[in-house]
Write a protein that holds these residues in place. Structure first.
Motif, PDB file in Angstrom:
ATOM      1  N   ARG A  60      -3.231  14.437   2.953  1.00 27.90           N
ATOM      2  CA  ARG A  60      -3.443  13.561   4.122  1.00 27.90           C
ATOM      3  C   ARG A  60      -4.618  12.616   3.883  1.00 27.90           C
ATOM      4  O   ARG A  60      -4.562  11.434   4.228  1.00 27.90           O
ATOM      5  CB  ARG A  60      -3.683  14.418   5.368  1.00 27.90           C
ATOM      6  N   ARG A  61      -5.674  13.139   3.283  1.00 23.96           N
ATOM      7  CA  ARG A  61      -6.841  12.304   2.984  1.00 23.96           C
ATOM      8  C   ARG A  61      -6.478  11.197   1.997  1.00 23.96           C
ATOM      9  O   ARG A  61      -6.885  10.041   2.161  1.00 23.96           O
ATOM     10  CB  ARG A  61      -7.938  13.193   2.417  1.00 23.96           C
ATOM     11  N   ILE A  62      -5.700  11.530   0.974  1.00 28.84           N
ATOM     12  CA  ILE A  62      -5.308  10.534  -0.028  1.00 28.84           C
ATOM     13  C   ILE A  62      -4.449   9.446   0.608  1.00 28.84           C
ATOM     14  O   ILE A  62      -4.650   8.248   0.374  1.00 28.84           O
ATOM     15  CB  ILE A  62      -4.563  11.214  -1.191  1.00 28.84           C
ATOM     16  N   VAL A  63      -3.484   9.850   1.431  1.00 26.99           N
ATOM     17  CA  VAL A  63      -2.545   8.888   2.032  1.00 26.99           C
ATOM     18  C   VAL A  63      -3.265   7.953   3.003  1.00 26.99           C
ATOM     19  O   VAL A  63      -3.088   6.730   2.960  1.00 26.99           O
ATOM     20  CB  VAL A  63      -1.401   9.645   2.731  1.00 26.99           C
ATOM     21  N   LEU A  64      -4.097   8.521   3.872  1.00 21.67           N
ATOM     22  CA  LEU A  64      -4.799   7.686   4.851  1.00 21.67           C
ATOM     23  C   LEU A  64      -5.785   6.742   4.172  1.00 21.67           C
ATOM     24  O   LEU A  64      -5.936   5.583   4.587  1.00 21.67           O
ATOM     25  CB  LEU A  64      -5.529   8.570   5.868  1.00 21.67           C
ATOM     26  N   ASP A  65      -6.455   7.221   3.115  1.00 19.32           N
ATOM     27  CA  ASP A  65      -7.377   6.339   2.382  1.00 19.32           C
ATOM     28  C   ASP A  65      -6.624   5.220   1.671  1.00 19.32           C
ATOM     29  O   ASP A  65      -7.120   4.096   1.569  1.00 19.32           O
ATOM     30  CB  ASP A  65      -8.188   7.148   1.372  1.00 19.32           C
ATOM     31  N   ARG A  99       0.821  -1.210   0.000  1.00 23.01           N
ATOM     32  CA  ARG A  99       0.000   0.000   0.000  1.00 23.01           C
ATOM     33  C   ARG A  99       0.854   1.259   0.000  1.00 23.01           C
ATOM     34  O   ARG A  99       0.474   2.273  -0.582  1.00 23.01           O
ATOM     35  CB  ARG A  99      -0.938  -0.019   1.207  1.00 23.01           C
ATOM     36  N   ARG A 100       2.012   1.200   0.640  1.00 25.69           N
ATOM     37  CA  ARG A 100       2.917   2.355   0.591  1.00 25.69           C
ATOM     38  C   ARG A 100       3.454   2.552  -0.823  1.00 25.69           C
ATOM     39  O   ARG A 100       3.564   3.694  -1.299  1.00 25.69           O
ATOM     40  CB  ARG A 100       4.067   2.130   1.582  1.00 25.69           C
ATOM     41  N   HIS A 155      -7.736   3.059  -3.434  1.00 28.82           N
ATOM     42  CA  HIS A 155      -6.672   3.442  -4.370  1.00 28.82           C
ATOM     43  C   HIS A 155      -6.624   4.962  -4.549  1.00 28.82           C
ATOM     44  O   HIS A 155      -7.668   5.624  -4.628  1.00 28.82           O
ATOM     45  CB  HIS A 155      -6.898   2.765  -5.724  1.00 28.82           C
ATOM     46  N   PRO A 156      -5.412   5.556  -4.639  1.00 29.71           N
ATOM     47  CA  PRO A 156      -5.299   7.015  -4.811  1.00 29.71           C
ATOM     48  C   PRO A 156      -5.904   7.534  -6.102  1.00 29.71           C
ATOM     49  O   PRO A 156      -6.220   8.730  -6.204  1.00 29.71           O
ATOM     50  CB  PRO A 156      -3.778   7.255  -4.785  1.00 29.71           C
ATOM     51  N   ILE A 157      -6.092   6.671  -7.099  1.00 30.27           N
ATOM     52  CA  ILE A 157      -6.593   7.150  -8.385  1.00 30.27           C
ATOM     53  C   ILE A 157      -7.990   7.734  -8.260  1.00 30.27           C
ATOM     54  O   ILE A 157      -8.374   8.654  -8.999  1.00 30.27           O
ATOM     55  CB  ILE A 157      -6.569   5.996  -9.425  1.00 30.27           C
TER      56      ILE A 157
END
Length: 376
Positions: free
Chosen positions: A192-197, A149-150, A203-205
């Protein structure tokens, strides 16, 4: 002179008469804090912050510490690098005039400890730039899942990370168990929202697509005072209805039945269900308690020593039975299998003679064939 020019001249005269009119002042502009703005003079107390850094950053920090010192000297902040204890510290001096710059210096040494380069970390001293260090190490328990995930934040060849930086106007660095972010305050919340999700397996997309749509909608002045919810995509997991679940289950059962039939295995009837039990309004009989069983067997009235002796005897008996079973299993390996001896010559002759006596002669066989033809 036209009527419009007359109105403009009247407005100018009105502003000269009323200097307190603030229509032309930008209320959201942040002016830089200068030394002249500090009317109280030097600070009466000293403020300081310190942070530890990992061992692998020691060589780099020694090389760039002179640049860090020069950058902080311009704001009147003193800094020290302790290689023995592995820490960096900043503190205010008599030359410090900005009361908030010591917090900016604290963020600077934090970013340096987390792997940010000096030319990028120095930008945190600007008033319009802020930073956020997101801790992601304790969000996922499984190590392999955490690494996947990282890596999903970075993307193939860093494409996902580059898209996040372009859309949010932030600098993002994924390092170890943290994600360091530098940029405007509003963009820090988005990153922060993208990373925590992403660490929650989203997925960040999806967030990137939403940001792209928001940026395009912001260009249209007609939509400035309208809700954008109808334009934004709704990425939600679709829950199946009961009927859809049943149909999906029936399809899987049908496919399984066909596969068993093709393999020549006996098919199991999907409709076969266990017979229903006869309903009785009366509850089942209550099971006896352990004390009741002891009362029936008389064990309840025995002394403690007698109970222990009886328990020891039971254990010994069970142990002997187990030992006997294991001994029998070990003895099976030494039992010779039953061997079938080859028949002798005399036995072979006897079998052959018995077979010849039982077999019919040629005349008898011809008579039987003629009888069958007549009957037909």
């Amino acid at each position: 002179m036209s009527d419009q020019e007359v109105v403009v001249n009247k407005n100018k005269a009105h502003r000269k008469d009323k200097p307190w009119d603030t229509d032309d002042i930008d209320q959201w502009k942040i002016d830089p804090f200068k030394a002249e703005d500090n009317k109280a003079g030097a600070f009466t107390e000293e403020s300081s912050f310190a942070t530890l850094f990992p061992k692998y950053r020691e060589k780099y920090l020694r090389e760039v510490w002179s640049a860090v010192t020069r950058a902080l000297d311009n704001h009147g902040i003193a800094c020290t690098l302790d290689l023995v204890h592995g820490s960096m510290a900043v503190r205010t001096t008599r030359k410090t005039y900005d009361p908030y710059i010591v917090l900016k210096a604290r963020d600077l040494i934090k970013l340096l400890a987390r792997g940010v380069a000096i030319n990028q970390a120095v930008k945190i001293l600007d008033d319009e730039t802020a930073c956020d260090i997101i801790k992601i190490g304790n969000l996922v328990r499984n190590k392999e899942r955490f690494v996947k995930r990282r890596q999903r934040i970075i993307g193939p060849d860093g494409s996902t990370l580059k898209a996040i930086e372009l859309l949010t106007q932030c600098y993002v660095l994924v390092q170890g168990n943290t994600v360091s972010v530098m940029g405007p305050y509003k963009s820090l919340k988005e990153v922060r929202r993208i990373v925590l999700d992403c660490m929650k397996n989203i997925h960040p997309i999806y967030r990137i697509k939403e940001l792209m749509i928001r940026r395009e909608l912001a260009k249209d002045p007609k939509l400035a005072n309208e809700s954008w919810d109808r334009f934004l995509p709704q990425f939600r997991k679709r829950h199946l209805k009961t009927s859809e679940k049943t149909s999906k289950k029936n399809e899987l059962l049908a496919a399984k039945t066909e596969a068993r039939a093709a393999a020549g295995l006996p098919t199991q009837a999907s409709s076969s269900k266990p017979a229903k039990k006869v309903y009785t309004p009366f509850p089942p009989a209550q099971q006896p308690r352990k004390v009741d069983l002891q009362l029936e067997s008389g064990e309840y009235f025995l002394k403690n020593s007698e109970k222990e002796a009886k328990e020891a005897e039971r254990r010994k008996k069970k142990q002997e039975e187990t030992t006997e079973q294991k001994r029998a299993q070990r003895a099976e390996a030494f039992v010779a299998p039953a061997e079938t001896a080859a028949p002798s010559v005399q036995e072979k002759r006897k079998r052959k003679a018995a077979a010849e006596e039982d077999a019919p002669t040629e005349g008898e066989s011809k008579k039987k064939k003629k009888k069958k033809e007549k009957s037909a």
